[in-house]
Design an enzyme around this catalytic site. Structure first.
Site, mmCIF file in Angstrom:
data_model
loop_
_atom_site.group_PDB
_atom_site.id
_atom_site.type_symbol
_atom_site.label_atom_id
_atom_site.label_comp_id
_atom_site.label_asym_id
_atom_site.label_seq_id
_atom_site.Cartn_x
_atom_site.Cartn_y
_atom_site.Cartn_z
ATOM 1 N N ASP A 18 32.409 39.968 49.709
ATOM 2 C CA ASP A 18 33.487 39.064 49.510
ATOM 3 C C ASP A 18 33.911 38.200 50.603
ATOM 4 O O ASP A 18 35.025 38.159 51.224
ATOM 5 C CB ASP A 18 34.831 39.973 49.143
ATOM 6 C CG ASP A 18 35.988 38.887 48.676
ATOM 7 O OD1 ASP A 18 35.672 37.776 48.529
ATOM 8 O OD2 ASP A 18 37.292 39.536 48.477
ATOM 9 N N HIS A 26 35.153 43.494 43.697
ATOM 10 C CA HIS A 26 36.005 44.304 44.671
ATOM 11 C C HIS A 26 37.132 45.285 44.229
ATOM 12 O O HIS A 26 38.080 45.377 44.534
ATOM 13 C CB HIS A 26 36.722 43.429 45.677
ATOM 14 C CG HIS A 26 37.364 42.298 45.010
ATOM 15 N ND1 HIS A 26 37.969 42.249 44.200
ATOM 16 C CD2 HIS A 26 37.332 40.941 45.425
ATOM 17 C CE1 HIS A 26 38.927 41.178 43.593
ATOM 18 N NE2 HIS A 26 38.444 40.232 44.381
ATOM 19 N N HIS A 62 38.472 39.396 38.723
ATOM 20 C CA HIS A 62 39.067 39.636 39.830
ATOM 21 C C HIS A 62 40.424 40.283 38.943
ATOM 22 O O HIS A 62 41.055 39.575 38.256
ATOM 23 C CB HIS A 62 39.623 38.492 40.513
ATOM 24 C CG HIS A 62 40.726 38.573 41.659
ATOM 25 N ND1 HIS A 62 40.444 38.492 43.023
ATOM 26 C CD2 HIS A 62 41.992 38.982 41.409
ATOM 27 C CE1 HIS A 62 41.550 38.807 43.527
ATOM 28 N NE2 HIS A 62 42.554 38.928 42.770
ATOM 29 N N GLY A 112 41.762 37.494 53.160
ATOM 30 C CA GLY A 112 40.380 37.460 53.195
ATOM 31 C C GLY A 112 39.662 37.806 54.858
ATOM 32 O O GLY A 112 40.331 37.148 55.591
#
Length: 431
Positions: free
Chosen positions: A305, A232, A179, A324
């Site tokens: 995700d 991501h 990340h 999120g």
């Protein structure tokens, strides 16, 4: 286990060409694929011309348990995966306790095995608590069964920590998943810095936070030879860096989420926490670069995700709500509708990025990658002929924090099998 015969399914036979086939499942494997199969079976399912694919693979999910069962559990998360057509997922370690030592990892693996209805591989943390500068005992974690290592949710802030982790992962032959986020460039931002944030009066996060740390990691990855995976990806600069790194021989793979492909910050016109995630939605230019990168192979795969939260948490607005969105129940459907059905992407490419590339990058030998005799009977059946409106009341996940509620989609999952066992079934004609 019962013998299952799937009749009248459409199977991919080219970039977009579909042919009608019957598929016989015996024990945990596909026994036969043919134009017509007439043998007797314990169960016969009429696919009614639906699309049959090898089960989808998601390398980035948050099932929240233990520690945050009000958001999601292994039971609800794996049911959501099956409803989305996924048969294999890789679960992140940012639960409570964090999966950063062999004892917790073994407990997590036992929970996944006990409660999961799909195949759940488990990540372990790179460092203690996800934020320590001290690298965990990756050797012991690998021996205990970690599929790969990541501090997802937090960027590794210290270059030496990343260097030591990459050296260990390379020695173990494991993937290191990053990340990428430099905290010093966030400045309390809750969405992408730019005109949209300015118009709403909300603090913006500088997108250099992603690309600057990614540049650091790619140099270290080249030096260590590690198999490095970028979670991501969200910026045009990141796509460009990955493209260059691949040409230079760096062992890098990358994922993009459906929401970064379909949404951008120009679509945030009010304080709406359903549009809050990390990394945040970027500009239309960034979104175009992500689509181009996925089409040309710079970005290897799609990962959801999947990050469920409670309705109360998401009702707090952009400043206070957690980052999120959910996605595992709508990802294939959204991408089929907006990219395959529209002619932007071939169905074969969509299958590659949602099944074959993840299986190859993470060495998932227990996953099916085609509908063929001898493959594991990990399969999903999709209705690509009829549209469906996404509703917040239909999710198997505990979370309904989706920005896609109300969208029209094609490709609703009709049935899912894992190792020959049916784990999801929509209402269909069966005999």
């Amino acid at each position: 286990m019962p013998t299952i015969l799937i009749k009248n399914a459409r199977v991919l036979a080219g970039e977009n060409r579909l042919i009608k086939q019957d598929v016989l499942i015996k024990n945990t494997y596909i026994k036969q694929v043919a134009d017509t199969i007439t043998v007797s079976a314990d169960q016969v399912i009429d696919a009614e011309n639906a699309l049959l694919l090898p089960g989808l693979i998601d390398v980035h999910v948050h099932f929240r348990e233990p520690g945050f069962a009000e958001k999601e559990t292994v039971v609800s998360g794996s049911k959501a995966a099956a409803r989305g057509g996924f048969t294999t997922v890789l679960a992140m370690p940012n639960v409570n306790p964090v999966v950063d030592n062999p004892d917790v990892l073994r407990q997590m693996l036992a929970l996944n095995q006990r409660d999961g209805i799909v195949k759940i591989h488990q990540y372990a943390a790179i460092s203690a608590g996800l934020d320590s500068d001290h690298v965990d005992d990756l050797d012991a974690l690998a021996q205990a069964g970690a599929v790969a290592f990541t501090n997802d949710g937090k960027g590794v802030q210290t270059a030496d920590t990343m260097y030591e982790a990459m050296k260990a992962a390379a020695r173990l032959g494991k993937v290191l998943v990053a990340h990428v986020e430099d905290d010093s460039l966030i400045h309390g931002g809750v969405m992408n810095a730019g005109p949209a944030a300015d118009a709403l009066g909300l603090p913006g996060a500088n997108k250099l936070s992603e690309s600057s740390q990614l540049a650091r990691d790619l140099v270290i990855a080249q030096a260590t030879g590690v198999r490095y995976h970028v979670a991501h990806v969200s910026t045009a600069e990141s796509v460009a860096l990955i493209r260059i790194a691949k040409k230079e021989g760096v062992h890098v793979t990358a994922e993009v989420s459906p929401h970064h492909l379909l949404l951008d910050d120009g679509m945030i016109t009010k304080d709406d926490a359903m549009m809050k995630m990390n990394p945040p939605l970027r500009s239309p230019h960034d979104r175009a670069a992500l689509i181009a990168g996925l089409l040309d192979g710079t970005i290897d795969m799609v990962a959801t995700d999947h990050a469920p939260h409670t309705a109360a948490e998401k009702a707090q607005g952009m400043l206070k709500a957690p980052n999120g969105v959910t996605g595992i129940e709508t990802s294939f459907q959204l991408l089929y509708t907006h990219f395959v059905k529209s002619g932007v992407m071939s169905l074969r490419r969509l299958l590659q990025v949602m099944n074959q590339a993840p299986a190859a990058a993470f060495s998932l030998s227990d996953a099916a990658v085609k509908v063929a005799a001898g493959q594991k009977a990990d399969l999903a059946l999709f209705d690509i002929d009829h549209s469906h409106i996404v509703s917040k009341d239909e999710f198997a996940s505990k979370g309904s924090n989706s920005p896609f509620i109300g969208w029209e989609i094609y490709g609703q999952t009709q049935a899912t099998w894992v190792n020959g066992r049916q784990v999801y079934a929509a209402e269909r004609s069966q005999t």
